[in-house]
Write a protein that holds these residues in place. Sequence first.
Motif, PDB file in Angstrom:
ATOM      1  N   ARG A   1     -46.846 -44.208 -69.245  1.00 46.14           N
ATOM      2  CA  ARG A   1     -45.565 -44.002 -68.566  1.00 46.14           C
ATOM      3  C   ARG A   1     -45.747 -43.480 -67.150  1.00 46.14           C
ATOM      4  NH1 ARG A   1     -43.628 -41.327 -74.119  1.00 46.14           N
ATOM      5  NH2 ARG A   1     -42.859 -43.214 -75.173  1.00 46.14           N
ATOM      6  N   ARG A   2     -46.773 -42.648 -66.982  1.00 44.07           N
ATOM      7  CA  ARG A   2     -47.033 -42.124 -65.628  1.00 44.07           C
ATOM      8  C   ARG A   2     -47.371 -43.248 -64.666  1.00 44.07           C
ATOM      9  NH1 ARG A   2     -51.818 -40.653 -63.239  1.00 44.07           N
ATOM     10  NH2 ARG A   2     -52.922 -40.724 -65.237  1.00 44.07           N
ATOM     11  N   TRP A   3     -48.204 -44.206 -65.097  1.00 47.67           N
ATOM     12  CA  TRP A   3     -48.543 -45.336 -64.236  1.00 47.67           C
ATOM     13  C   TRP A   3     -47.339 -46.249 -64.016  1.00 47.67           C
ATOM     14  CZ3 TRP A   3     -52.272 -45.390 -61.005  1.00 47.67           C
ATOM     15  CH2 TRP A   3     -53.490 -44.766 -61.286  1.00 47.67           C
ATOM     16  N   ARG A   4     -46.536 -46.423 -65.052  1.00 47.28           N
ATOM     17  CA  ARG A   4     -45.327 -47.245 -64.898  1.00 47.28           C
ATOM     18  C   ARG A   4     -44.391 -46.635 -63.864  1.00 47.28           C
ATOM     19  NH1 ARG A   4     -41.584 -48.957 -69.483  1.00 47.28           N
ATOM     20  NH2 ARG A   4     -40.702 -50.017 -67.693  1.00 47.28           N
ATOM     21  N   GLU A   5     -44.225 -45.316 -63.893  1.00 47.07           N
ATOM     22  CA  GLU A   5     -43.358 -44.639 -62.934  1.00 47.07           C
ATOM     23  C   GLU A   5     -43.869 -44.802 -61.512  1.00 47.07           C
ATOM     24  OE1 GLU A   5     -43.321 -40.678 -64.422  1.00 47.07           O
ATOM     25  OE2 GLU A   5     -41.927 -41.141 -66.078  1.00 47.07           O
ATOM     26  N   ARG A   6     -45.162 -44.986 -61.386  1.00 47.85           N
ATOM     27  CA  ARG A   6     -45.760 -45.195 -60.062  1.00 47.85           C
ATOM     28  C   ARG A   6     -45.747 -46.666 -59.657  1.00 47.85           C
ATOM     29  NH1 ARG A   6     -51.399 -42.052 -60.281  1.00 47.85           N
ATOM     30  NH2 ARG A   6     -51.358 -42.441 -58.030  1.00 47.85           N
ATOM     31  N   ARG A   7     -45.109 -47.496 -60.487  1.00 48.16           N
ATOM     32  CA  ARG A   7     -44.907 -48.919 -60.226  1.00 48.16           C
ATOM     33  C   ARG A   7     -46.202 -49.730 -60.223  1.00 48.16           C
ATOM     34  NH1 ARG A   7     -41.072 -46.239 -57.142  1.00 48.16           N
ATOM     35  NH2 ARG A   7     -38.913 -46.903 -57.495  1.00 48.16           N
ATOM     36  N   ALA A   8     -47.169 -49.294 -61.030  1.00 44.69           N
ATOM     37  CA  ALA A   8     -48.368 -50.113 -61.214  1.00 44.69           C
ATOM     38  C   ALA A   8     -48.016 -51.325 -62.063  1.00 44.69           C
ATOM     39  CB  ALA A   8     -49.461 -49.294 -61.892  1.00 44.69           C
ATOM     40  N   THR A   9     -48.820 -52.369 -61.945  1.00 46.94           N
ATOM     41  CA  THR A   9     -48.693 -53.535 -62.813  1.00 46.94           C
ATOM     42  C   THR A   9     -49.430 -53.223 -64.104  1.00 46.94           C
ATOM     43  OG1 THR A   9     -48.572 -55.067 -60.942  1.00 46.94           O
ATOM     44  CG2 THR A   9     -49.215 -55.997 -63.068  1.00 46.94           C
ATOM     45  N   MET A  10     -48.694 -53.162 -65.204  1.00 47.23           N
ATOM     46  CA  MET A  10     -49.239 -52.671 -66.462  1.00 47.23           C
ATOM     47  C   MET A  10     -49.673 -53.829 -67.362  1.00 47.23           C
ATOM     48  SD  MET A  10     -48.941 -49.497 -65.851  1.00 47.23           S
ATOM     49  CE  MET A  10     -49.469 -48.862 -67.438  1.00 47.23           C
ATOM     50  N   VAL A  11     -50.928 -53.760 -67.813  1.00 47.21           N
ATOM     51  CA  VAL A  11     -51.504 -54.842 -68.606  1.00 47.21           C
ATOM     52  C   VAL A  11     -52.175 -54.272 -69.848  1.00 47.21           C
ATOM     53  CG1 VAL A  11     -53.004 -56.871 -68.581  1.00 47.21           C
ATOM     54  CG2 VAL A  11     -52.003 -56.037 -66.443  1.00 47.21           C
ATOM     55  N   ILE A  12     -51.907 -54.885 -70.987  1.00 46.00           N
ATOM     56  CA  ILE A  12     -52.654 -54.598 -72.213  1.00 46.00           C
ATOM     57  C   ILE A  12     -53.674 -55.711 -72.387  1.00 46.00           C
ATOM     58  CG2 ILE A  12     -52.544 -54.468 -74.735  1.00 46.00           C
ATOM     59  CD1 ILE A  12     -49.763 -53.250 -74.437  1.00 46.00           C
ATOM     60  N   VAL A  13     -54.933 -55.329 -72.580  1.00 44.56           N
ATOM     61  CA  VAL A  13     -56.014 -56.302 -72.770  1.00 44.56           C
ATOM     62  C   VAL A  13     -56.667 -55.978 -74.112  1.00 44.56           C
ATOM     63  CG1 VAL A  13     -58.017 -57.402 -71.725  1.00 44.56           C
ATOM     64  CG2 VAL A  13     -56.365 -56.241 -70.263  1.00 44.56           C
ATOM     65  N   THR A  14     -56.505 -56.858 -75.080  1.00 43.90           N
ATOM     66  CA  THR A  14     -56.893 -56.529 -76.442  1.00 43.90           C
ATOM     67  C   THR A  14     -57.609 -57.669 -77.148  1.00 43.90           C
ATOM     68  OG1 THR A  14     -56.022 -55.880 -78.619  1.00 43.90           O
ATOM     69  CG2 THR A  14     -54.595 -57.244 -77.250  1.00 43.90           C
TER      70      THR A  14
END
Length: 205
Positions: A103-116
């Motif tokens: 959530r902290r990275w999302r609030e900073r407007r990073a592009t969020m990726v799950i790699v699994t």
Amino acid sequence: MDDPAEDMGVVAFDFDGTLTTRDSFTTFLKWRVSRARYARGMRRLAPAAGAYLFHRNRGRIKAAAVREFLKGVPRAQLEAEARAFAEAFAPRLLRPDALHTWRRWRERRATMVIVTASPDIIVQPFARGLGADHLIGTRLVFDAEDRVAGVIDGRNCRGPEKVLRLQAQFGADIRLRAAYGDTSGDREMLKIADEAGYRVFKDVP
């Protein structure tokens, strides 16, 4: 405070063991069938598990599990089961401290990726709930009738394959702003991150 216009870059999270406390695919397979059916399937997978001790190819044993437990399942049914599984298990699987960092990275407007390495169709409801911008995972093959064919499409998304898939998504020169993982299968992804978090999340739900 970060400049709202600043590009915070791409932040990648492994899923199983990083965002979650345990392997989601195994948990899903066990959840969707009876105890007797799961035990019978695991007995049938014993030769594949034994062979793994020699070839050490996780993709092969995962494909064997897909054939045993999911072959012939319609895509729509599998998607519905994945949604029900995520609704039931998200509170039990997701690590609070990992969620805080996400959530902290999302609030900073990073592009969020799950790699699994887990099948993307199983992780998709979790990714949607978290507000991920992209989900990169192991892909399943579906036949002409849109049923699980029992094989994996391409390589298991683990190790070097994680970097190759990130490069395919974001370009060959991708440099991650941050990455988080918990096994040797995340090593290559962590190497292309400015901030690498290895086994940094410890909380349990």
